[in-house]
Structure formats: structure tokens, C-alpha cells
Write a protein that holds these residues in place. Structure first.
Motif, mmCIF file in Angstrom:
data_model
loop_
_atom_site.group_PDB
_atom_site.id
_atom_site.type_symbol
_atom_site.label_atom_id
_atom_site.label_comp_id
_atom_site.label_asym_id
_atom_site.label_seq_id
_atom_site.Cartn_x
_atom_site.Cartn_y
_atom_site.Cartn_z
ATOM 1 N N GLN A 25 36.256 29.768 26.858
ATOM 2 C CA GLN A 25 36.985 31.181 27.290
ATOM 3 C C GLN A 25 38.080 30.634 28.422
ATOM 4 O O GLN A 25 37.638 29.754 29.144
ATOM 5 C CB GLN A 25 36.273 32.054 28.012
ATOM 6 N N LEU A 26 39.188 31.235 28.076
ATOM 7 C CA LEU A 26 40.173 31.057 29.207
ATOM 8 C C LEU A 26 40.376 32.614 29.790
ATOM 9 O O LEU A 26 40.497 33.413 28.819
ATOM 10 C CB LEU A 26 41.695 30.591 28.970
ATOM 11 N N VAL A 27 40.094 32.767 30.947
ATOM 12 C CA VAL A 27 40.115 33.990 31.717
ATOM 13 C C VAL A 27 41.210 34.115 32.633
ATOM 14 O O VAL A 27 41.319 33.407 33.703
ATOM 15 C CB VAL A 27 38.750 34.541 32.148
ATOM 16 N N ILE A 28 41.850 35.274 32.652
ATOM 17 C CA ILE A 28 42.797 35.287 33.589
ATOM 18 C C ILE A 28 42.630 36.699 34.361
ATOM 19 O O ILE A 28 42.391 37.819 33.674
ATOM 20 C CB ILE A 28 44.351 35.535 33.121
ATOM 21 N N TRP A 29 42.634 36.721 35.802
ATOM 22 C CA TRP A 29 42.599 38.235 36.447
ATOM 23 C C TRP A 29 43.696 38.144 37.377
ATOM 24 O O TRP A 29 44.145 37.169 38.156
ATOM 25 C CB TRP A 29 41.394 38.388 36.892
ATOM 26 N N ASP A 30 44.224 39.528 37.901
ATOM 27 C CA ASP A 30 45.171 39.751 38.483
ATOM 28 C C ASP A 30 44.766 40.057 40.027
ATOM 29 O O ASP A 30 43.914 40.932 40.378
ATOM 30 C CB ASP A 30 45.892 40.982 38.084
ATOM 31 N N ASN A 31 45.059 39.004 40.992
ATOM 32 C CA ASN A 31 44.505 38.939 42.402
ATOM 33 C C ASN A 31 45.350 40.047 43.128
ATOM 34 O O ASN A 31 44.890 40.135 44.427
ATOM 35 C CB ASN A 31 44.877 37.655 43.146
ATOM 36 N N ARG A 32 46.236 40.719 42.546
ATOM 37 C CA ARG A 32 46.939 41.831 43.340
ATOM 38 C C ARG A 32 46.261 43.073 43.589
ATOM 39 O O ARG A 32 46.384 43.739 44.552
ATOM 40 C CB ARG A 32 48.469 41.968 42.854
ATOM 41 N N CYS A 33 45.221 43.283 42.532
ATOM 42 C CA CYS A 33 44.426 44.662 42.557
ATOM 43 C C CYS A 33 43.334 44.501 42.087
ATOM 44 O O CYS A 33 42.387 45.519 42.119
ATOM 45 C CB CYS A 33 45.286 45.293 41.495
ATOM 46 N N LEU A 34 42.623 43.293 41.857
ATOM 47 C CA LEU A 34 41.133 43.257 41.465
ATOM 48 C C LEU A 34 40.283 42.338 42.640
ATOM 49 O O LEU A 34 40.965 41.520 43.312
ATOM 50 C CB LEU A 34 40.808 42.443 40.011
ATOM 51 N N LEU A 35 39.213 42.872 42.976
ATOM 52 C CA LEU A 35 38.190 42.387 43.714
ATOM 53 C C LEU A 35 37.271 41.597 42.938
ATOM 54 O O LEU A 35 36.872 42.045 41.841
ATOM 55 C CB LEU A 35 37.699 43.153 44.587
ATOM 56 N N HIS A 36 36.616 40.412 43.195
ATOM 57 C CA HIS A 36 35.777 39.684 42.460
ATOM 58 C C HIS A 36 34.575 39.085 43.341
ATOM 59 O O HIS A 36 34.709 38.727 44.557
ATOM 60 C CB HIS A 36 36.134 38.897 41.378
ATOM 61 N N ASP B 184 49.750 43.001 33.722
ATOM 62 C CA ASP B 184 50.204 44.364 34.599
ATOM 63 C C ASP B 184 49.587 45.466 34.070
ATOM 64 O O ASP B 184 48.973 46.416 34.808
ATOM 65 C CB ASP B 184 51.628 44.493 34.701
ATOM 66 N N THR B 185 49.093 45.629 32.679
ATOM 67 C CA THR B 185 48.431 46.741 32.358
ATOM 68 C C THR B 185 46.810 46.688 32.398
ATOM 69 O O THR B 185 46.310 47.666 32.765
ATOM 70 C CB THR B 185 48.851 46.905 30.753
ATOM 71 N N TYR B 186 46.365 45.386 32.253
ATOM 72 C CA TYR B 186 44.785 45.419 31.985
ATOM 73 C C TYR B 186 44.131 44.667 33.182
ATOM 74 O O TYR B 186 42.874 44.806 33.545
ATOM 75 C CB TYR B 186 44.347 44.808 30.689
ATOM 76 N N SER B 187 44.963 43.947 33.793
ATOM 77 C CA SER B 187 44.407 43.207 35.051
ATOM 78 C C SER B 187 43.580 41.945 34.996
ATOM 79 O O SER B 187 43.406 41.117 35.795
ATOM 80 C CB SER B 187 43.797 44.266 36.199
ATOM 81 N N PHE B 188 42.805 42.023 33.642
ATOM 82 C CA PHE B 188 41.752 41.080 33.441
ATOM 83 C C PHE B 188 41.722 40.810 31.787
ATOM 84 O O PHE B 188 41.613 41.568 31.172
ATOM 85 C CB PHE B 188 40.205 41.713 33.915
ATOM 86 N N LEU B 189 42.076 39.438 31.505
ATOM 87 C CA LEU B 189 42.122 39.084 30.047
ATOM 88 C C LEU B 189 41.235 37.917 29.775
ATOM 89 O O LEU B 189 41.159 37.036 30.438
ATOM 90 C CB LEU B 189 43.681 38.903 29.789
#
Length: 283
Positions: free
Chosen positions: A243-254, A34-39
Motif C-alpha cells: 500500500q501507498l497511503v497519503i493523508w492531508d495533515n492540514r485537516c486530519l488527525l491521526h 483536497d476532496t477525500y483527505s486520505f487516499l
């Protein structure tokens, strides 16, 4: 914790995601999303079983829409890259490689589903020596940069997201797959339920806006996307094995940056977590 970009992103060390995780650890990860969007969690040692187990800690895994729509099979994994599970490698001319070029357009995963994704989770096995990065931008920060009058104008709007509209630009979509994914309505502006921060929800799958003529709708959607993806707002991620990477699809575009599939190998496994529900009802 190391921050990755002024707008979003954090690297987190010192946790083994093979689990089992405590409730506190899971809540800390959800708060960080919720805070950083991409971990980014470096130096993990996962396989499909442990990745899926970790995915379940964050919510209900999302079925791969391609396998479900095309083959009627529920599979929670997608392969990112040209290396297949049987060890074969697909080159530049293979139809699957060409189809996946659609991922080089700015998008958010599964915005074309009635219940879009919460997060995507990539675990990295192999990366090319050149190319193959993924770029990200924050539509939350982009919304914050808008003039107040623009925010008021777009807040109540509803967009139509359409998988066939976007993917047909690069290759033909399998008829069964296309039929399984009719156009859906999504809020143009979403709000994070934990932080109340807003973002606009656009990308390659966003086709038009309900109640608007097509040219005006495209003008607005293209402008919002252009604002979010200006070079100074882009974070380019270099993938590394483990690496394991998580990103928030609610607010990030890629988007992917491309690589030479005839020359290099790229292999990542992706899972996704279902969102809380249709965006017109909740986030």
C-alpha cells in the motif's frame, strides 16, 4: 474508487505510482487529496527512489526534522516501525521504540514547524500480525459539526504548537533536536485554498492559545480534540504490504494503536511534502 469512511477517505485502483505520471494524473491526485483527505493506493511496487520521485510530483519534500535537528543531516525519509534499514529490529525496551510511543497521541505531522506539512506518504513493507493499525479523524468534519457561535469564537484564534511540549510526555528530547524546534504560532482554524472548507488545527503538539490564560486555553483545545476523536468519527486503517497511503495533515488527525515490538516486525517508509507556507500567511 471506494469510499472508506463517511467523513473522509478513498481507495484508488488502476494507477502505477512508479510513474512517470502525467500532469493530469498529478492534478487528479491533488484534487482527490483536497476532496477525500486520505487516499489508499493498493498493490504498488515501490522503493525509496520511486517513493521520493512520487513525493516530488506533489511538491517539495520535507526534511526529516529528527535527522536535521539532531544530526544536521537532510534526509527526506522516516522509518515507521521497529525494523531498521540494516535489518536489525528494535524491541519494546529500546529508547527509540519508547520515544515513538508519542505517535500514539492524536496529532498532525509537523504542526510544530513554521511551515507545517501538506501531506504524509507511507509506503508499506511489513506489518505485524496483531496491532499496528493507525487511526484517523477529520477535523474538517469536526469543525462542520460545531455550533455557529463556536465557529465564530475560534475562527480568529492563534495556537502555539510545541514539539518538546508533546514529546516530553513520553521521553526526553535530544537537546539539539529540541533547540531546532522552538514553539511556533499556527492558525487555530485553517481553510483549504481549493475548496474553502474549514477545519480546526489541534492535537498533541498544540500547547496553548495566544492571549488566553493557560487553563482556559487547555480547556478549549482539549474540548476540540475530544469532539473530533469521538469513537463514531474514527477510521481505523489496517496496513497491508504494497500500500501507498497519503493523508492531508492540514485537516486530519491521526495516532498509532501500538503493537508488540518484541514479537512482531513493522516497517514502513514515510515521506512528507512541505506546506504552502506559514499558516498565519496562507494555507
Amino acid at each position: 474508487m471506494d469510499l472508506l469512511h463517511d467523513d473522509f477517505g478513498a481507495r484508488i485502483d488502476g494507477i502505477d505510482l512508479r510513474g512517470p505520471l502525467t500532469k493530469v494524473q498529478v492534478e487528479d491526485i491533488r484534487t482527490a487529496i483536497d476532496t477525500y483527505s486520505f487516499l489508499v493506493f493498493p498493490a504498488q511496487e515501490l522503493d525509496d527512489d520511486t517513493q521520493l520521485a512520487f513525493t516530488r510530483w506533489l511538491g517539495e519534500p520535507e526534511a526529516n526534522h529528527t535527522r536535521l535537528g539532531r544530526d544536521g543531516v537532510i534526509d527526506y525519509f522516516g522509518t515507521i516501525g521497529n525494523v531498521q534499514q540494516d535489518g536489525s529490529v528494535l524491541g519494546n525496551s529500546h529508547k527509540q521504540t519508547k520515544f515513538l510511543m508519542g505517535n500514539n497521541m492524536w496529532h498532525t505531522d509537523s504542526s510544530f514547524r513554521e511551515v507545517p506539512s501538506f501531506v504524509s506518504i507511507n509506503y508499506v513493507y511489513e506489518v505485524p500480525d496483531e496491532g499496528g493499525q493507525t487511526q484517523y479523524v477529520s477535523a474538517r468534519s469536526a469543525y462542520q459539526r460545531l455550533p455557529n457561535e463556536s465557529k465564530k469564537m475560534i475562527d480568529p484564534l492563534v495556537a502555539i504548537h510545541d514539539y518538546v511540549f508533546s514529546r516530553s510526555k513520553v521521553a526526553e528530547v535530544d537537546p539539539s533536536h529540541a533547540a531546532s524546534l522552538p514553539p511556533v504560532k499556527q492558525k487555530l482554524v485553517r481553510e483549504n485554498p481549493a475548496t474553502a472548507e474549514k477545519n480546526y488545527y489541534v492535537g498533541a503538539h498544540a500547547k496553548t492559545i495566544t492571549g488566553w490564560d493557560h487553563m482556559s486555553a487547555r480547556g478549549l483545545l482539549d474540548d476540540l480534540l475530544d469532539r473530533a476523536t469521538r469513537p463514531e468519527h474514527i477510521y481505523t486503517h489496517d496496513w497491508e504490504p504494497g500500500q501507498l497511503v497519503i493523508w492531508d495533515n492540514r485537516c486530519l488527525l491521526h495516532r498509532g494503536t501500538g503493537y508488540d515490538a518484541d514479537k512482531y516486525r513493522r516497517y514502513m517508509r514515510q515521506t512528507r511534502v512541505n506546506g504552502a507556507g506559514p499558516t498565519l500567511e496562507k494555507d
